[in-house]
Design a protein around this motif. Structure first.
Motif, PDB file in Angstrom:
ATOM      1  N   ALA A  68       0.839  -1.199   0.000  1.00  0.00           N
ATOM      2  CA  ALA A  68       0.000   0.000   0.000  1.00  0.00           C
ATOM      3  C   ALA A  68       0.874   1.250   0.000  1.00  0.00           C
ATOM      4  O   ALA A  68       0.604   2.214  -0.724  1.00  0.00           O
ATOM      5  CB  ALA A  68      -0.927  -0.006   1.212  1.00  0.00           C
ATOM      6  N   VAL A  69       1.933   1.239   0.808  1.00  0.00           N
ATOM      7  CA  VAL A  69       2.856   2.381   0.835  1.00  0.00           C
ATOM      8  C   VAL A  69       3.522   2.528  -0.531  1.00  0.00           C
ATOM      9  O   VAL A  69       3.611   3.625  -1.097  1.00  0.00           O
ATOM     10  CB  VAL A  69       3.924   2.205   1.948  1.00  0.00           C
ATOM     11  CG1 VAL A  69       4.928   3.356   1.901  1.00  0.00           C
ATOM     12  CG2 VAL A  69       3.267   2.111   3.324  1.00  0.00           C
ATOM     13  N   ASN A  70       3.971   1.415  -1.093  1.00  0.00           N
ATOM     14  CA  ASN A  70       4.592   1.429  -2.423  1.00  0.00           C
ATOM     15  C   ASN A  70       3.611   1.963  -3.474  1.00  0.00           C
ATOM     16  O   ASN A  70       3.986   2.701  -4.387  1.00  0.00           O
ATOM     17  CB  ASN A  70       5.048   0.003  -2.770  1.00  0.00           C
ATOM     18  CG  ASN A  70       5.763  -0.109  -4.104  1.00  0.00           C
ATOM     19  OD1 ASN A  70       5.465  -0.998  -4.882  1.00  0.00           O
ATOM     20  ND2 ASN A  70       6.695   0.787  -4.397  1.00  0.00           N
ATOM     21  N   ALA A 122       1.154   4.076  -2.922  1.00  0.00           N
ATOM     22  CA  ALA A 122       1.036   5.530  -2.717  1.00  0.00           C
ATOM     23  C   ALA A 122       2.203   6.244  -3.388  1.00  0.00           C
ATOM     24  O   ALA A 122       2.026   7.283  -4.043  1.00  0.00           O
ATOM     25  CB  ALA A 122       0.978   5.854  -1.221  1.00  0.00           C
ATOM     26  N   ASP A 123       3.417   5.683  -3.274  1.00  0.00           N
ATOM     27  CA  ASP A 123       4.570   6.241  -4.001  1.00  0.00           C
ATOM     28  C   ASP A 123       4.300   6.230  -5.507  1.00  0.00           C
ATOM     29  O   ASP A 123       4.530   7.233  -6.194  1.00  0.00           O
ATOM     30  CB  ASP A 123       5.832   5.401  -3.739  1.00  0.00           C
ATOM     31  CG  ASP A 123       6.579   5.803  -2.470  1.00  0.00           C
ATOM     32  OD1 ASP A 123       6.404   6.943  -2.010  1.00  0.00           O
ATOM     33  OD2 ASP A 123       7.345   4.969  -1.952  1.00  0.00           O
ATOM     34  N   GLU A 141       2.081   8.906  -6.940  1.00  0.00           N
ATOM     35  CA  GLU A 141       2.733  10.205  -7.098  1.00  0.00           C
ATOM     36  C   GLU A 141       3.784  10.178  -8.211  1.00  0.00           C
ATOM     37  O   GLU A 141       3.892  11.142  -8.980  1.00  0.00           O
ATOM     38  CB  GLU A 141       3.341  10.633  -5.757  1.00  0.00           C
ATOM     39  CG  GLU A 141       3.618  12.123  -5.710  1.00  0.00           C
ATOM     40  CD  GLU A 141       3.857  12.642  -4.287  1.00  0.00           C
ATOM     41  OE1 GLU A 141       3.156  12.192  -3.347  1.00  0.00           O
ATOM     42  OE2 GLU A 141       4.757  13.490  -4.126  1.00  0.00           O
ATOM     43  N   TRP A 142       4.539   9.064  -8.322  1.00  0.00           N
ATOM     44  CA  TRP A 142       5.535   8.976  -9.407  1.00  0.00           C
ATOM     45  C   TRP A 142       4.884   9.188 -10.773  1.00  0.00           C
ATOM     46  O   TRP A 142       5.507   9.713 -11.680  1.00  0.00           O
ATOM     47  CB  TRP A 142       6.218   7.591  -9.401  1.00  0.00           C
ATOM     48  CG  TRP A 142       7.205   7.397  -8.297  1.00  0.00           C
ATOM     49  CD1 TRP A 142       7.939   8.377  -7.690  1.00  0.00           C
ATOM     50  CD2 TRP A 142       7.573   6.162  -7.662  1.00  0.00           C
ATOM     51  NE1 TRP A 142       8.741   7.820  -6.715  1.00  0.00           N
ATOM     52  CE2 TRP A 142       8.544   6.472  -6.678  1.00  0.00           C
ATOM     53  CE3 TRP A 142       7.195   4.832  -7.821  1.00  0.00           C
ATOM     54  CZ2 TRP A 142       9.126   5.497  -5.867  1.00  0.00           C
ATOM     55  CZ3 TRP A 142       7.776   3.864  -7.029  1.00  0.00           C
ATOM     56  CH2 TRP A 142       8.731   4.194  -6.049  1.00  0.00           C
ATOM     57  N   LEU A 179      -3.559  11.022  -4.667  1.00  0.00           N
ATOM     58  CA  LEU A 179      -4.310  10.238  -3.681  1.00  0.00           C
ATOM     59  C   LEU A 179      -5.533  11.045  -3.264  1.00  0.00           C
ATOM     60  O   LEU A 179      -5.404  12.194  -2.857  1.00  0.00           O
ATOM     61  CB  LEU A 179      -3.459   9.987  -2.439  1.00  0.00           C
ATOM     62  CG  LEU A 179      -2.552   8.762  -2.385  1.00  0.00           C
ATOM     63  CD1 LEU A 179      -2.018   8.594  -0.966  1.00  0.00           C
ATOM     64  CD2 LEU A 179      -3.298   7.495  -2.804  1.00  0.00           C
ATOM     65  N   SER A 197      -5.875   1.075   8.473  1.00  0.00           N
ATOM     66  CA  SER A 197      -5.866   2.522   8.288  1.00  0.00           C
ATOM     67  C   SER A 197      -7.106   2.917   7.493  1.00  0.00           C
ATOM     68  O   SER A 197      -7.451   2.267   6.513  1.00  0.00           O
ATOM     69  CB  SER A 197      -4.607   2.969   7.550  1.00  0.00           C
ATOM     70  OG  SER A 197      -4.746   4.327   7.169  1.00  0.00           O
ATOM     71  N   PRO A 206      -3.876   5.321   1.575  1.00  0.00           N
ATOM     72  CA  PRO A 206      -4.450   4.008   1.314  1.00  0.00           C
ATOM     73  C   PRO A 206      -5.278   3.456   2.492  1.00  0.00           C
ATOM     74  O   PRO A 206      -4.848   3.550   3.644  1.00  0.00           O
ATOM     75  CB  PRO A 206      -3.231   3.104   1.100  1.00  0.00           C
ATOM     76  CG  PRO A 206      -2.047   4.008   0.934  1.00  0.00           C
ATOM     77  CD  PRO A 206      -2.408   5.300   1.562  1.00  0.00           C
ATOM     78  N   ASP A 266      -6.124   0.550   4.554  1.00  0.00           N
ATOM     79  CA  ASP A 266      -5.459  -0.716   4.854  1.00  0.00           C
ATOM     80  C   ASP A 266      -6.446  -1.569   5.645  1.00  0.00           C
ATOM     81  O   ASP A 266      -6.783  -1.242   6.779  1.00  0.00           O
ATOM     82  CB  ASP A 266      -4.178  -0.426   5.656  1.00  0.00           C
ATOM     83  CG  ASP A 266      -3.332  -1.671   5.899  1.00  0.00           C
ATOM     84  OD1 ASP A 266      -3.840  -2.797   5.670  1.00  0.00           O
ATOM     85  OD2 ASP A 266      -2.173  -1.517   6.322  1.00  0.00           O
ATOM     86  N   THR A 283       3.482   0.071  -9.571  1.00  0.00           N
ATOM     87  CA  THR A 283       4.103   0.907 -10.598  1.00  0.00           C
ATOM     88  C   THR A 283       3.440   0.673 -11.949  1.00  0.00           C
ATOM     89  O   THR A 283       3.094   1.622 -12.659  1.00  0.00           O
ATOM     90  CB  THR A 283       5.617   0.575 -10.702  1.00  0.00           C
ATOM     91  OG1 THR A 283       6.147   0.458  -9.394  1.00  0.00           O
ATOM     92  CG2 THR A 283       6.363   1.634 -11.478  1.00  0.00           C
TER      93      THR A 283
END
Lengths: 472, 472
Positions: B316-318, B320-321, B324-325, B330, B351, B355, B357, B448
């Motif tokens: 989930a963190v990946n 979110a990255d 933005e990339w 979000l 969470s 994201p 979670d 990605t």
């Protein structure tokens, strides 16, 4: 490394005794899942379920509390509500326990004041004792030889990789998908919020661990960053260190904060540090496994001159692009090689330069193998990539892929140079990819992925050749 | 477009009659493979095998030469040695044939003078006639409704995608792997060396073709580049055009020259042109199919605010990255959404921001679906990505993945917003990915890849909203 830290981490990965607090008769209870996970692994130490309301659980005598367990414990897993953790840590500290794995979530990662307060209480509870903590908000430890597990259904298959992961689920996804790629782990630590022991401690330990040949790290925040880099520099050229750092953007960083209370970090700073320390920096799980597979399976390699053997011409051109994109070099084949290839391949629809395009010659049994043997004997070639074995139709060419896979497996035993394969993912290719991986031939889904991984692999072996970092 | 060109290409894709020159009784003979390919498709026009040494082949009467076929032919496929091609082209021109598909290789792509000379002879042979040429060095035409095929084992499943490919094997790999992703073709042209008809002609035709909703192009050289861009600008915002251009590096360009005699081209010039014309530029087959899958399956979409629903926190963190990339955003969920999520999910290890979670809440049946329905109702969200459904162990969670896949399939019929899925590839996930694709839910192997595809998808619909290009 610090001998106290080493002793603590020896107890983490090779516990002679372990207690699990929070087991119950419900099979989906986290503590009970740990009990099952240890039993699945065939844990050989003494195992003590702790629950005051039960006499026996899963065939094991149950103890009312840590203090009543009849020995000093190496490891205690806490899978209890957050508010109960500080008291239990105090009990563990008083009983001379070596390490607590705090599985429980609900601390600083919640963003609530209560969570932060409880973490402070936990640290106060261990003060003055030798007790060290893994977590909280983590899945704990997998140890192939110590026979401990993060999840039920793990197996003690011997392996040379180890992993540090700030995400528990990511460590489990990596474990499962890595073994499908022929890559097995010796140790995994799911380190969670890293309230006490942190990724730099684990890296220090794995750096000196004789059973760890390659280190994977999923990190949301690098605690103790200077020490982490210091350790990375020390293993430069000795053990590949693959770092999948997430939380690099504002969005990712805020997601990481609510996942493991991580503080994020700058992509630029990280990239600079990685260059300096020779770390392999990856951006997702696919890149991490792609690089790990090459570094795990392939023999040392001195040069970056690549020969491509392909049947699908378009993918061969794409692979030549990818070679250059990733700073590799297409080998300039010697004339003898071109002549030998021309000796058995059709003159049309083929190419005997590099990329070598077998064209319709690929369908003749033995031609892939012949081409690989010829390239293996050409001193201008350091590494070989086979591309394709393409399905030509919905049901037509399954036999062809199988035949070419068999030729690659045969090649592996008669050629000496590193060999990787590119097979575009399809229902036809997955079983063949599994066969290739089992034989130590890394298989990728695109030329780009193959060349990215080869770049990391070649960089590592170049560093190794330049003189590796030295142990402490 | 030019009416003569249109008429020629109508005959290419919908031939009422076709002859194949170079058939024999050997089943691996290229001409015979074309005959089988047309029969597999259930070709409904008249089909004439040509070979002076046979009376009948595969149940069809065989003719000694083009001139003796009892009608004017729309299409003739030449699968004969290179030296025989100019004479046959002259024969076709004299007999009023519409289009020749020259399957034969061995021309300018060999780099030999002889190959270039033969190409000049071929062009002279057609001079003064209306005969047009596809190829040489190509696999020809797939037409779902015209019932012609590139390879044996293709099927006339109706589809809305069309493809131009300068590589024959790449067109076949794309066809096979696309159908596993629920993406079907109306037309494919394998255009080879493009001696006469070129990618700009095909693009002009597909741009105005009512049965083509999305265009894929694999190109090594863009012949007639100004006209190609002109056509691309005209369909901007009307039909997505995905361009996989190879031969962008010196290595790739030299490989392309020996593959299809292509001249390469500059990556910078191409990127600039792509921006201007609204083309989607991709670097490999994976990116091409990833983008195509999103554009093929998902409904129009106005905004780029993404909601992520995950169980594995690290991914989930990946994700979110990755959001933005790739220039996505979000979504900032409204308070009611967070409260609704908190109403049925555990308070710890989860969470309710984005994201989202689900943590261990993911294992409770119905929770994925509930979360998706809530996000579908939140006006701050434009697009949803589910991440994970992770295998927690080697044999443990197959049931869980299956259950969550079922919830996504159920969600697809009750939610209105675009939905994509990220499932890391494993032996456990491939059948579930196939199910998702069949239901029109694009599935990716990394965040990605998902965000790269969503970026292309959202750009296209933004262009569509801004006022699309206009037809000629």
């Amino acid at each position: 490394m610090d001998p106290d830290l080493k002793r603590s981490l020896d107890r983490v990965f090779h516990p002679a005794s372990a207690a699990i607090v929070g087991v119950s008769e419900r099979m989906d209870n986290p503590g009970t899942l740990f009990l099952r996970a240890f039993q699945d692994m065939g844990f050989e130490g003494r195992l003590y379920p702790v629950n005051p309301r039960h006499g026996e659980i899963m065939g094991l005598r149950c103890y009312p509390d840590i203090g009543s367990v009849p020995e000093g414990l190496d490891l205690v897993i806490l899978a209890v509500p957050p508010a109960a953790v500080p008291g239990l840590v105090r009990e563990c500290a008083a009983s001379g326990v070596g390490v607590c794995v705090i599985n429980t979530a609900g601390f600083s990662e919640t963003g609530r004041e209560e969570g932060r307060r409880l973490e402070l209480e936990i640290m106060q509870a261990r003060r003055g004792s030798g007790l060290r903590l893994v977590g909280p908000n983590c899945m704990g430890i997998f140890s192939s030889r110590g026979k401990t597990a993060l999840f039920a259904g793990m197996f003690p298959t011997p392996g040379r990789a180890s992993m540090i992961s700030q995400s528990g689920s990511l460590s489990s996804i990596t474990y499962v998908t890595a073994l499908e790629r022929g890559l097995y782990f010796d140790k995994i630590v799911s380190s969670g919020n890293e309230l006490d022991l942190n990724c730099s401690d684990y890296l220090a330990y794995l750096a000196e661990d004789d059973h760890t040949g390659i280190i994977l790290a999923y990190l949301e925040e690098v605690r103790d960053a200077r020490r982490f880099l210091d350790k990375a520099v020390k293993i430069r050229g000795r053990k590949p260190l693959i770092v999948f750092k997430s939380g690099l953007t504002a969005s990712g960083s805020s997601a990481a904060a609510s996942h493991t209370a991580a503080m994020g970090g700058s992509a630029e700073v990280l990239a600079g540090a990685a260059r300096q320390a020779g770390m392999i920096l990856v951006h997702d799980l696919a890149e991490m496994l792609d690089c790990a597979t090459a570094l795990y399976h392939l023999p040392p390699c001195a040069g970056g001159r690549v020969a491509i053997v392909s049947a699908p011409g378009g993918l061969a051109v794409n692979c030549a692009d990818a070679v250059e994109w990733h700073g590799l070099e297409l080998a300039s084949l010697r004339d003898e090689t071109r002549e030998e290839l021309a000796g058995f391949l059709p003159a049309e629809g083929t190419s005997f330069s590099n990329p070598v395009d077998l064209g319709f010659g690929a369908v003749i049994p033995g031609n892939y193998l012949k081409a690989l043997r010829i390239l293996d004997g050409d001193p201008t070639v350091d590494v070989m990539i086979t591309v394709g074995t393409a399905p030509a139709s919905r049901d037509g060419d399954i036999g062809l892929i199988a035949a070419i896979t068999d030729e690659m497996l045969e090649a592996r035993s008669v050629i000496s140079k590193p060999l990787v394969s590119v097979l575009f993912p399809s229902a036809f290719t997955s079983t063949h990819m599994a066969k290739l991986h089992a034989a130590g031939i890394p298989a990728y889904t695109t030329p780009t992925a193959a060349c990215f991984a080869l770049r990391a692999y070649l960089d590592f072996h170049r560093q190794a050749g330049e003189g590796a970092g030295t142990a402490e």
